[in-house]
Design a protein around this motif. Structure first.
Motif, short mmCIF file in Angstrom:
data_model
loop_
_atom_site.label_atom_id
_atom_site.label_comp_id
_atom_site.label_asym_id
_atom_site.label_seq_id
_atom_site.Cartn_x
_atom_site.Cartn_y
_atom_site.Cartn_z
N ALA A 53 20.04 71.88 30.06
CA ALA A 53 19.68 70.52 29.70
C ALA A 53 18.54 70.56 28.68
CB ALA A 53 19.24 69.73 30.93
N GLN A 81 19.64 61.11 21.45
CA GLN A 81 19.98 62.49 21.07
C GLN A 81 21.16 62.47 20.13
OE1 GLN A 81 22.97 64.23 22.11
NE2 GLN A 81 23.79 62.65 23.47
N HIS A 86 26.00 65.48 22.88
CA HIS A 86 26.07 65.66 24.32
C HIS A 86 26.66 64.42 24.99
CE1 HIS A 86 22.72 68.96 24.40
NE2 HIS A 86 23.84 69.35 23.81
N ARG A 87 27.46 64.64 26.04
CA ARG A 87 28.10 63.51 26.70
C ARG A 87 27.53 63.21 28.07
NH1 ARG A 87 32.22 61.86 23.46
NH2 ARG A 87 31.69 59.87 24.45
N SER A 109 27.77 59.94 32.29
CA SER A 109 28.73 60.88 31.75
C SER A 109 29.75 60.10 30.94
CB SER A 109 29.43 61.63 32.90
OG SER A 109 30.36 62.56 32.40
N THR A 119 25.79 74.29 31.37
CA THR A 119 24.91 74.55 30.25
C THR A 119 23.52 74.00 30.53
OG1 THR A 119 25.61 72.48 29.23
CG2 THR A 119 26.79 74.48 28.58
N THR A 165 18.14 69.76 17.83
CA THR A 165 18.23 69.98 19.28
C THR A 165 17.19 69.15 20.00
OG1 THR A 165 16.77 71.88 19.10
CG2 THR A 165 19.14 72.31 19.04
N SER A 225 19.57 65.58 28.21
CA SER A 225 20.99 65.54 27.89
C SER A 225 21.58 66.94 28.06
CB SER A 225 21.22 65.03 26.46
OG SER A 225 20.81 65.99 25.50
N ARG A 226 22.87 66.95 28.37
CA ARG A 226 23.63 68.19 28.47
C ARG A 226 24.95 68.00 27.77
NH1 ARG A 226 23.88 70.26 34.65
NH2 ARG A 226 24.27 72.31 33.78
N LYS A 227 25.56 69.13 27.42
CA LYS A 227 26.82 69.07 26.70
C LYS A 227 27.83 68.22 27.46
CE LYS A 227 30.07 72.14 24.35
NZ LYS A 227 30.46 73.55 24.13
#
Lengths: 114, 114
Positions: free
Chosen positions: A103, A25, A29-30, A50, A101, A2, A93-95
């Motif tokens: 970050a 990462q 995550h996209r 994104s 969700t 993570t 980063s985030r999903k």
């Protein structure tokens, strides 16, 4: 895993130099982000990627140039910076950009422009 | 427009006493709310998050927060402060109508007195 890994941790550069900050990462995550944080202030959003495409540019000067070569990597290319650009640069980063969700943030690169 | 307000820029508590860091949000939509902690010269670490499930959220290191829609608040609490809790704390809101971008509060600096 993570973690969001940023390199280098510290960078000192002259106003005529060209340098790059790197962020990585492996969480799948996209959405990936660059933030700038001055002392005693909250992070300010600079760029959002994104699905490897630039989706948000918060009117950042062109001396900052982001790049997303693949879904795991995010770079920030620096050229002809000013002393006022000295700050902590954070990658996150985030999903996904549209998913609610949390970050995950890297430890940051402390940049000093001399 | 400010989406999240942290009511105290600085809070000082004695070790072993309760901690209360206040956060109010403004949103017409169901928000997701987060608390992050930042130790000096470090990245941001997620303490806890609210995403429309249970209104009382437990996080890491003994922290918890309660989402109160009627008061538009999401205050962070801990029953007993530890020296290692001294840091900067950010309340963050993410709203579905804004592409789920993060909006940071201005931060609260927590000092723990031995």
């Amino acid at each position: 895993d993570t973690e969001v890994t940023q390199t280098p941790k510290h960078l000192v550069m002259g106003m005529t130099n060209k340098k790059s900050l790197k962020c990585e990462q492996h969480m799948g995550h996209r959405a990936m982000y660059w933030y700038k944080q001055k002392a005693k202030k909250p992070p300010e959003l600079m760029f959002v990627y994104s699905y490897e495409k630039l989706s948000i540019n918060e009117s950042v000067p062109s001396r900052f140039s982001p790049e997303c070569p693949n879904s795991s990597l995010l770079n920030l290319h620096l050229h002809a910076l000013q002393p006022e650009d000295s700050a902590l640069y954070l990658c996150a980063s985030r999903k996904g950009e549209v998913e609610n969700t949390e970050a995950f943030f890297g430890q940051g690169t402390r940049l000093t422009v001399v | 427009a400010q989406s999240v307000t942290q009511l105290d820029s600085h809070v000082s508590v004695s070790e072993g006493t309760p901690v209360l860091l206040r956060c109010n949000y403004s949103s017409s939509y169901s928000p997701s709310l987060f608390w992050y902690v930042q130790h000096p010269n470090k990245g941001l670490q997620l303490l806890l998050k609210y995403t429309s499930a249970a209104t009382l959220v437990k996080g890491i290191n003994g922290f918890e927060a309660e989402f109160k829609k009627s008061e538009t608040s999401f205050h962070l609490t801990k029953p007993s402060a530890h020296m290692s809790d001294a840091a900067e704390y950010f309340c963050v809101v993410s709203r579905s109508n804004t592409g789920n971008q993060f909006y940071f509060g201005t931060g609260t600096s927590l000092t723990v007195i031995p």
